[in-house]
Every structure is written in structure tokens, then in C-alpha cells.
Design a protein around this motif. Structure first.
Motif, mmCIF file in Angstrom:
data_model
loop_
_atom_site.group_PDB
_atom_site.id
_atom_site.type_symbol
_atom_site.label_atom_id
_atom_site.label_comp_id
_atom_site.label_asym_id
_atom_site.label_seq_id
_atom_site.Cartn_x
_atom_site.Cartn_y
_atom_site.Cartn_z
ATOM 1 N N ILE A 67 -6.090 -0.670 -1.446
ATOM 2 C CA ILE A 67 -6.670 -1.035 -0.700
ATOM 3 C C ILE A 67 -6.414 -2.909 -0.575
ATOM 4 C CG2 ILE A 67 -9.083 -1.471 0.314
ATOM 5 C CD1 ILE A 67 -10.277 0.709 -0.884
ATOM 6 N N LEU A 68 -6.160 -3.677 -0.007
ATOM 7 C CA LEU A 68 -6.087 -5.062 0.173
ATOM 8 C C LEU A 68 -6.374 -5.080 1.466
ATOM 9 C CD1 LEU A 68 -3.781 -6.665 -0.394
ATOM 10 C CD2 LEU A 68 -1.985 -5.925 0.847
ATOM 11 N N ILE A 69 -7.266 -6.396 0.983
ATOM 12 C CA ILE A 69 -7.587 -6.957 1.659
ATOM 13 C C ILE A 69 -7.934 -7.844 2.267
ATOM 14 C CG2 ILE A 69 -10.476 -7.438 1.996
ATOM 15 C CD1 ILE A 69 -11.759 -5.617 0.125
ATOM 16 N N ALA A 70 -7.576 -8.610 3.661
ATOM 17 C CA ALA A 70 -7.011 -10.013 4.322
ATOM 18 C C ALA A 70 -8.170 -10.137 4.647
ATOM 19 C CB ALA A 70 -5.667 -9.077 5.058
ATOM 20 N N HIS A 71 -8.546 -11.689 4.485
ATOM 21 C CA HIS A 71 -9.019 -12.813 5.276
ATOM 22 C C HIS A 71 -9.059 -14.084 4.931
ATOM 23 C CE1 HIS A 71 -10.548 -13.919 0.930
ATOM 24 N NE2 HIS A 71 -9.362 -13.233 0.489
ATOM 25 N N SER A 72 -9.526 -14.096 5.878
ATOM 26 C CA SER A 72 -9.041 -15.985 6.466
ATOM 27 C C SER A 72 -10.425 -16.595 5.358
ATOM 28 C CB SER A 72 -9.237 -16.074 7.570
ATOM 29 O OG SER A 72 -8.054 -15.017 8.362
ATOM 30 N N LEU A 73 -11.218 -17.005 6.044
ATOM 31 C CA LEU A 73 -12.321 -17.409 5.198
ATOM 32 C C LEU A 73 -12.595 -16.449 4.179
ATOM 33 C CD1 LEU A 73 -14.978 -16.600 8.495
ATOM 34 C CD2 LEU A 73 -13.490 -18.452 7.970
ATOM 35 N N PRO A 74 -12.842 -17.520 3.706
ATOM 36 C CA PRO A 74 -13.887 -17.311 1.823
ATOM 37 C C PRO A 74 -14.052 -16.174 1.918
ATOM 38 C CG PRO A 74 -14.303 -19.399 1.705
ATOM 39 C CD PRO A 74 -13.469 -19.256 3.489
ATOM 40 N N ASN A 89 -12.610 4.173 -8.176
ATOM 41 C CA ASN A 89 -10.968 4.313 -8.810
ATOM 42 C C ASN A 89 -10.078 3.566 -7.964
ATOM 43 O OD1 ASN A 89 -12.216 3.915 -11.292
ATOM 44 N ND2 ASN A 89 -12.097 5.876 -11.673
ATOM 45 N N VAL A 90 -10.301 3.043 -6.498
ATOM 46 C CA VAL A 90 -8.942 3.056 -5.941
ATOM 47 C C VAL A 90 -8.993 1.779 -5.941
ATOM 48 C CG1 VAL A 90 -8.169 2.461 -3.452
ATOM 49 C CG2 VAL A 90 -9.390 4.777 -4.334
ATOM 50 N N PRO A 91 -7.632 0.717 -6.945
ATOM 51 C CA PRO A 91 -7.275 -0.731 -6.834
ATOM 52 C C PRO A 91 -7.478 -1.654 -5.920
ATOM 53 C CG PRO A 91 -5.208 0.666 -7.293
ATOM 54 C CD PRO A 91 -6.579 1.040 -7.040
ATOM 55 N N THR A 92 -8.142 -2.384 -5.834
ATOM 56 C CA THR A 92 -8.601 -3.463 -4.331
ATOM 57 C C THR A 92 -8.242 -4.351 -4.759
ATOM 58 O OG1 THR A 92 -10.547 -1.567 -4.304
ATOM 59 C CG2 THR A 92 -10.074 -3.813 -2.793
ATOM 60 N N GLY B 280 -14.615 -4.377 -17.257
ATOM 61 C CA GLY B 280 -14.546 -3.339 -16.218
ATOM 62 C C GLY B 280 -13.921 -1.826 -15.653
ATOM 63 N N GLY B 281 -12.502 -2.151 -16.053
ATOM 64 C CA GLY B 281 -11.405 -0.732 -16.168
ATOM 65 C C GLY B 281 -10.381 -1.490 -15.370
ATOM 66 N N SER B 282 -9.728 -2.113 -15.648
ATOM 67 C CA SER B 282 -8.819 -2.519 -14.758
ATOM 68 C C SER B 282 -7.537 -3.142 -16.014
ATOM 69 C CB SER B 282 -7.989 -3.668 -13.728
ATOM 70 O OG SER B 282 -8.955 -4.084 -14.422
#
Lengths: 290, 290
Positions: A67-74, A89-92, B280-282
Motif C-alpha cells: 500500500i502506498l499512501i500519497a498525501h499533500s498535507l501532513p 501485514n501489508v507493507p504500507t 512491530g514487525g518489519s
């Protein structure tokens, strides 16, 4: 080639009007907000962005490998906390930088990673929200709360990603706090930078034209200028859905693309370039074929 | 193949001892901190991380085409501000998630992007710092302030990146605030997860063994357990430089790798796997050949 296999979204649940959100603003300022296309804004000052992401993920039927989360604000969350999603356990990862254009970089990176088979599928999430009416209004426009999620895989099919182009030429580096001179310098070249980015993205896909441009929705008037400069008919810039969303940072064009597909304005086989100019001097473009 | 063409770093300028930073802690707790390897910690509570990054960039002689900043802690900067570096208009992205392992993901992504020639060179920066003694101490270890910068290019030469492997199996998702049960479950499998990640990274490079492991420096005792479990001689785990740096989140192993190269412990032609278990697990691993 990468394709968008699944799409889901979550908008703010309270649909509010410009007059209510911009209650402290003058009549002229509110008129100007209507003029740039704003009408109804999906908001939710109380809800945490994290919850919206959790709800969007529940709509995705296939477990992603990354999972790749794109964000503009903090990205606001509790200290040291990792998000609990419907899959464990999905790398994020979180990607930021380049206000209002970062989603295009996330899509470009994810496309490369699935094409190279580093992951079978990547869920790219665009996520930004405001937590007060005050922070919702900037540069004379109003931000709506929204999260979009796109599941990318290598393959062929609908919603093909034909090319991406992201440019950075920063002229005003401090957002609204940049000097008036820097902001003026940026505004002077913003349309021509946008034109160049659109041309580069077309070129990368080996195309001469596209059927539609699905635009960032901060201000309809900007697209009038881009249409004049590029000599591209104004009607193929699809920006009118700003009336239902307001300004949604970097991922709005992705939301609107699926909106216009669902309305059968963008038809199967047609191409659309999603275009986001970011304040200060970055431009993100993604060319899709439905 | 990608290589690390240039390397630069900046550590906190005030070298302080455990007793001073952990002034409020008991004698036993301080003894335990010494036991895990802590002695001198480079700190600078007042300096902004941004300034450290600016100073590191000045040491890099070649202008990069892209900058990717990996950070484990929230990146603190003024609202809406974009960093002013010694080069202008270099697209700059921030990558986070996976405490203490994220730098490996940034290196992996950057390697792919330069190999695919999306960029000629990418400056990968690992950057984390604390702003108070209180936040500097967690999990019984003490964090040092540090920024490292690695300029990656496609090519052959020294400091080749042979393989990367990053795994995520989250058992304790709330950092220090995770439940005691989750923390215990995580601790129980942490060494075996680390072993598996080390094996996978070796396998990806097609190697059977490496000359050295350059480790994350949070706690020397952890590497005693990993050595026992993996039957890899304890002396090839290079972790003693924790005495000069403390715990430096995800990029410490990269700093230490260059430290040991400079000391000619790691010799030209030798291989070293940089390994960071994240709480945590990475687990992040990067295999380099000097």
C-alpha cells in the motif's frame, strides 16, 4: 503495462455549501468562490483521515501486496501508530512532497514496481483532509475531504496507465506564506508549465492528442487560461465536478476520472489525461485509456 | 545495477553521555543502557532536521535529478513549506512508514528507478532526529540525531547494491503504546523474522554468505540472539559503533557501513548486508559490495 483493476473512494459525509464554510468571508470573496466553480463541499472536520482510509480499503475486494499512501498535507495520526486495515501485514508506505501533484508520483512509482513484478498488486491511496473550516480555505478555494484508492496490477484491460509525467520547477516554496513576488512569478508561468507537462506526458505515450483532460479542481478559471494557451477546446477539460467536491489536492483528478467514466462521458477505448498543477511549481500528469 | 556514488552525513553536534540524557532514570536503567552498547550520543535538540539535510546536501558534489527522503518519525517543518536546498528545482519526495526499516525501502525504490533510467541519479536521504531528551529515549535505548545521504546511479563500481529485501509482518502496531501481549508476541519472533529476511536478501543476490552484517544500532544484545539463532559468528555483526551514535532509526546501518569501510574493516570487494529490524514487525536488508 499497469492497469487500475479496482477503484474505491470515500468523501466527507457532510455536504456543506460555500456560504456556511466561508462564513467569515466577505460577499465578494464568496462570489469569487462561486465563480471558480465551488458549490457543495464534502467535509467532515471530526473524522480522522485514518478512518476514511480504513473504510475505503474495505471496499477493495482483493488483498494488495503493498500500500502506498500519497498525501499533500501532513498525515495526522497518533504517535508511533501504524494503521490497522482490513488486511494485516501489508507493507504500507507514505509518500509526500509536491502539494497537489504527489498522487501522480505515487501512481508512476507503483506502475514501475508492478511492471517490474516487485509486487503483484499495489493499492495506491490518495488521502487528504482538513480538520477545521479555517484550514479548509486557502488560495481562495475550499478543500473537500476525500480518499481514493486504486488497485494497480501489471496487465492489459481497462483503465490502462499509458504514461506519467511529473515536473518540478519551484518558484514559490512556502505555500501561502511565499513572498508576493514569488507567488506572482509562479502565477505568470503556471499555465505554460502546465502546457509543457501535458505535452511531455502525451509524448511519452506516443500520442498526439487525447479525448479528455480531467483536471485538478481548485479553480475553473485556471483551465480557461490553459485552454486559451494550449488551443485545446475548453469543453474537453472536464472540471465541472468541482461543484460536488471542491478542491481535493492531488487525487481529485483520479476521483473525477472515474466519475466521468461512470457517467459515460469518457467512453471505453477513449483516452484521458489527468492533470494536477501543484502550487509553487510542480505538475503531475497521468494518461489513462478506459 | 545501482551503485552508491557519493556518501555524506551529518550527526548531532553535541556529543553527550548516557547519564546526562537519561538523567531522570534509575541507576539500574542506566546500567542496562550501557549494557546494550550505548555510550556517547550525537544530539542537537535545538537544530531543525531541515538544516541538517541542507548541510548534508552541500557535501554532495553532483546535482541529483531526484531526492527521496526516508524518515521514521513525523517530519517536522513549517506548514506548507518546501525545503530550500543548494540545488533548486530538484523534485523532492518524502517516504515514511515502517519505523527503523524505511531507509531500505527508499534504497530499493531508488535502485529500481535509476536502473529503469527514470532518473539518472537519485539522492536518498535518511533523516530522523529528536527535539528533546524525553523523546530521545524509547524502548530502553537512546536515539542519536543523524542524516545520511547516498547518491545512487546506474552503473558498476564500488558500493554496488546487490539486493534489497523488506518484509512486513506487523505484530505490534502501536509502537511503545502497543499492548504488553502484542509486544511480547513480537519479541518472541523478532529474531527469527530477522533471520528469514537475511536469508531472503542473500537468496535474491544469489549468494550463500556475506563477509559482514552491519546492523541497526538499537541494542547490541539483540544481535547476540540473532547470532545464536543463525549460527553466524558474532564477530561479523558490526554493531560496536553504537557507542558513538546511539540508535539512529532506519539509516544507521548505512552510516555504519561507510564508517567500517573507512576503517578498512570492510575491504574492497567484500560484501556486507545492512540489516534493520523495525519495531512491530518489519525488517529491511540491503546487500552491498564494496
Amino acid at each position: 503495462m499497469a492497469v487500475i483493476k479496482e477503484f474505491a473512494y470515500e468523501l466527507g459525509k457532510k455536504i456543506r455549501c460555500v456560504e456556511e464554510i466561508a462564513a467569515g468571508y466577505s460577499k465578494e470573496e464568496i462570489q469569487q468562490m462561486h465563480k471558480i466553480g465551488l458549490q457543495k463541499i464534502p467535509t467532515d472536520n471530526e473524522r480522522m483521515l485514518q478512518e476514511m482510509i480504513q473504510d475505503v480499503c474495505k471496499q477493495i475486494t482483493q488483498r494488495p501486496d503493498c500500500i502506498l499512501i500519497a498525501h499533500s498535507l501532513p498525515f495526522i495520526c497518533r504517535e508511533g501508530q501504524q494503521m490497522q486495515l482490513c488486511w494485516s501485514n501489508v507493507p504500507t508506505y507514505y509518500l509526500s512532497g509536491m502539494p497537489c501533484a504527489i498522487m501522480h508520483k505515487a501512481i508512476e512509482m507503483a506502475s514501475i514496481l508492478v511492471e517490474k513484478e516487485l509486487y503483484h498488486s499495489i493499492l495506491v491511496i490518495g488521502a487528504d483532509k482538513a480538520y477545521s473550516d479555517q484550514e479548509r480555505i486557502f488560495f481562495g478555494t475550499i478543500m473537500g475531504d476525500g480518499v481514493v484508492a486504486l488497485l494497480l496490477e501489471k496487465g492489459t484491460g481497462i483503465h490502462q496507465i499509458l504514461s506519467s509525467y511529473v515536473n518540478t520547477t519551484i518558484l514559490a516554496s512556502d505555500g501561502e506564506n511565499s513572498s508576493a513576488q514569488d507567488i506572482a512569478a509562479f502565477r505568470q508561468v503556471n499555465t505554460s508549465f502546465m502546457r509543457r507537462a501535458m505535452e511531455k506526458c502525451l509524448e511519452k505515450a506516443g500520442l498526439e492528442k487525447v479525448d479528455y483532460y480531467v483536471t485538478h479542481t481548485s479553480n475553473k478559471e485556471f483551465w480557461n487560461s490553459v485552454s486559451v494557451l494550449t488551443k485545446i477546446p475548453r469543453e474537453i477539460f472536464l472540471d465541472s465536478n468541482i461543484q460536488n467536491t471542491g478542491h481535493m489536492n492531488s487525487h481529485d483528478s483520479f476521483y473525477h476520472y472515474f466519475y466521468w467514466c461512470e457517467k459515460d462521458v469518457i467512453l471505453p477505448g477513449q483516452t484521458a489525461m489527468l492533470i494536477n498543477p501543484g502550487f509553487g511549481g510542480s505538475q503531475g500528469c497521468t494518461l489513462l485509456r478506459r
